[in-house]
Design a protein around this motif. Structure first.
Motif, PDB file in Angstrom:
ATOM      1  N   UNK A 160       2.980 -12.256  -3.483  1.00 34.33           N
ATOM      2  CA  UNK A 160       2.884 -11.166  -3.873  1.00 34.33           C
ATOM      3  C   UNK A 160       3.147 -11.431  -5.335  1.00 34.33           C
ATOM      4  N   UNK A 161       3.159 -12.567  -6.006  1.00 31.97           N
ATOM      5  CA  UNK A 161       3.404 -13.021  -7.398  1.00 31.97           C
ATOM      6  C   UNK A 161       4.339 -12.262  -8.055  1.00 31.97           C
ATOM      7  N   UNK A 162       5.577 -12.193  -7.318  1.00 37.77           N
ATOM      8  CA  UNK A 162       6.795 -11.546  -7.762  1.00 37.77           C
ATOM      9  C   UNK A 162       6.754 -10.109  -8.106  1.00 37.77           C
ATOM     10  N   UNK A 163       5.868  -9.474  -7.974  1.00 40.53           N
ATOM     11  CA  UNK A 163       5.515  -8.212  -8.322  1.00 40.53           C
ATOM     12  C   UNK A 163       5.761  -6.975  -7.168  1.00 40.53           C
ATOM     13  N   UNK A 164       6.361  -5.948  -7.567  1.00 38.34           N
ATOM     14  CA  UNK A 164       6.763  -4.784  -6.634  1.00 38.34           C
ATOM     15  C   UNK A 164       5.488  -4.218  -5.973  1.00 38.34           C
ATOM     16  N   UNK A 165       4.571  -3.721  -6.626  1.00 43.44           N
ATOM     17  CA  UNK A 165       3.328  -3.102  -6.076  1.00 43.44           C
ATOM     18  C   UNK A 165       2.484  -4.038  -5.368  1.00 43.44           C
ATOM     19  N   UNK A 166       2.546  -5.137  -5.796  1.00 45.76           N
ATOM     20  CA  UNK A 166       1.568  -6.119  -4.913  1.00 45.76           C
ATOM     21  C   UNK A 166       2.284  -6.396  -3.647  1.00 45.76           C
ATOM     22  N   UNK A 167       3.595  -6.704  -3.757  1.00 45.61           N
ATOM     23  CA  UNK A 167       4.375  -6.875  -2.400  1.00 45.61           C
ATOM     24  C   UNK A 167       4.377  -5.621  -1.390  1.00 45.61           C
ATOM     25  N   UNK A 168       4.116  -4.502  -1.889  1.00 41.71           N
ATOM     26  CA  UNK A 168       4.061  -3.054  -1.262  1.00 41.71           C
ATOM     27  C   UNK A 168       2.995  -3.322  -0.241  1.00 41.71           C
ATOM     28  N   UNK A 169       1.639  -3.818  -1.212  1.00 41.12           N
ATOM     29  CA  UNK A 169       0.452  -3.838  -0.428  1.00 41.12           C
ATOM     30  C   UNK A 169       0.335  -5.023   0.452  1.00 41.12           C
ATOM     31  N   UNK A 170       1.058  -6.147   0.093  1.00 43.48           N
ATOM     32  CA  UNK A 170       0.845  -7.517   1.263  1.00 43.48           C
ATOM     33  C   UNK A 170       1.809  -7.055   2.263  1.00 43.48           C
ATOM     34  N   UNK A 171       2.695  -6.596   2.085  1.00 47.82           N
ATOM     35  CA  UNK A 171       3.931  -6.318   3.179  1.00 47.82           C
ATOM     36  C   UNK A 171       3.210  -5.154   4.372  1.00 47.82           C
ATOM     37  N   UNK A 172       2.576  -4.250   3.688  1.00 49.22           N
ATOM     38  CA  UNK A 172       2.199  -3.439   4.291  1.00 49.22           C
ATOM     39  C   UNK A 172       1.027  -3.835   5.298  1.00 49.22           C
TER      40      UNK A 172
END
Length: 317
Positions: free
Chosen positions: A208-220
């Motif tokens: 998720x490239x260290x990023x909060x918003x991307x992690x939200x999508x990836x983990x979702x």
């Protein structure tokens, strides 16, 4: 989260703050050339939107204020993957003729040529936090001391906390950092060490490239595909925050372990779902890196890996 704080100048008559398209820069001295006989050191970090690097910058400034023997220029890039921006910041420091550069590279290989360029210009370079690629440095004939933690060992330490909570065959996923960064690889390796030793069931592992918003999508997406996930191993707190948001929205019974111990994650240590985070003392790393840079400027030889401290932080610690 992008906060630009102007620090009062301690080592020169006035402070200047500039913001360019390639990065955020905060300067605690005037000209980059030595001021009043004091050498100038550039501290180049990753994203200043990340609280970890905000803390690193604050700690570096306090350390320099206490020393009173150098001028500091501190800069960070706009986001974790802005490699070109970080290269531009190195180029700027070289052009200004600073005496040393202390860098936490956004990409372990892509920044090597910039480091080589600085070395050829007679500028001392110290690598902190994220290791530059040793093979690339060796091929270029440049030796750069590393000041930083053992990311693999640290990731295993927080991973072991999760393993104890979910038990053997526990179903877990990994949120990886930026693939080009050595610390992302080492943290993934450390998590995998826990998985192998504790016989956990790894359902998925993605960046998720260290990023909060991307992690939200990836983990979702991970949780949609695997609703029985029991644990998340996040490679930094920013990504953990993205996973936490999903967990709260879906009221999922998922535990999280993570790395960095930034202020934003601390409430979730007390109330859940975070079981543990790893403090790598970023502000101290910057100070240690600056100390090594000053030794190099003074003609001392410093080589190899200077390991820095880290500790697991839990609700009870």
């Amino acid at each position: 989260m992008r906060t630009r704080t102007v620090f009062a100048a301690v080592l020169a008559a006035a402070a200047t703050v500039t913001l360019s398209a390639c990065g955020q820069e905060q300067t605690t001295a005037g000209p980059a050339t030595a001021t009043g006989g004091k050498p100038t050191v550039c501290l180049i970090m990753k994203s200043l939107a990340n609280e970890y690097f905000q803390q690193m910058q604050t700690g570096a400034k306090a350390h320099v204020d206490q020393l009173g023997t150098l001028s500091l220029q501190a800069a960070g890039i706009q986001n974790e993957t802005d490699v070109d921006g970080q290269i531009a910041l190195v180029d700027k420091c070289i052009t200004q003729g600073v005496q040393a550069i202390v860098i936490a590279p956004a990409d372990s290989k892509a920044l090597v040529q910039s480091v080589v360029k600085a070395d050829k210009a007679g500028i001392k370079v110290v690598n902190i936090d994220v290791a530059l690629d040793p093979d690339a440095l060796k091929a270029a004939g440049v030796e750069v001391p590393l000041v930083g933690p053992d990311n693999r060992a640290g990731a295993k330490q927080v991973g072991d906390v999760l393993a104890k909570a979910v038990g053997p065959a526990g179903k877990v996923v990994i949120l990886e950092g930026n693939p080009g960064a050595d610390n992302a690889l080492q943290r993934k390796n450390g998590f995998n060490d826990t998985i192998a030793e504790s016989k956990l069931n790894l359902l998925d592992s993605k960046t998720a490239h260290w990023e909060t918003d991307e992690a939200y999508t990836v983990f979702g997406n991970m949780l949609t595909a695997h609703p029985d996930i029991q644990g998340v191993m996040a490679s930094n707190d920013s990504m953990a925050l993205g996973a936490i948001k999903v967990i709260q929205e879906r009221k999922a019974a998922v535990k999280v372990v993570t790395i960095d111990n930034i202020p934003a994650v601390k409430p979730y240590l007390q109330s859940g779902p975070v079981l543990a985070t790893l403090d790598q003392f970023g502000s101290e790393q910057a100070g240690d890196g600056i100390d090594v840079a000053m030794k190099l400027i003074g003609g001392q030889s410093v080589t190899g890996w200077q390991k820095t401290r880290m500790t697991v932080v839990t609700a009870g610690s």
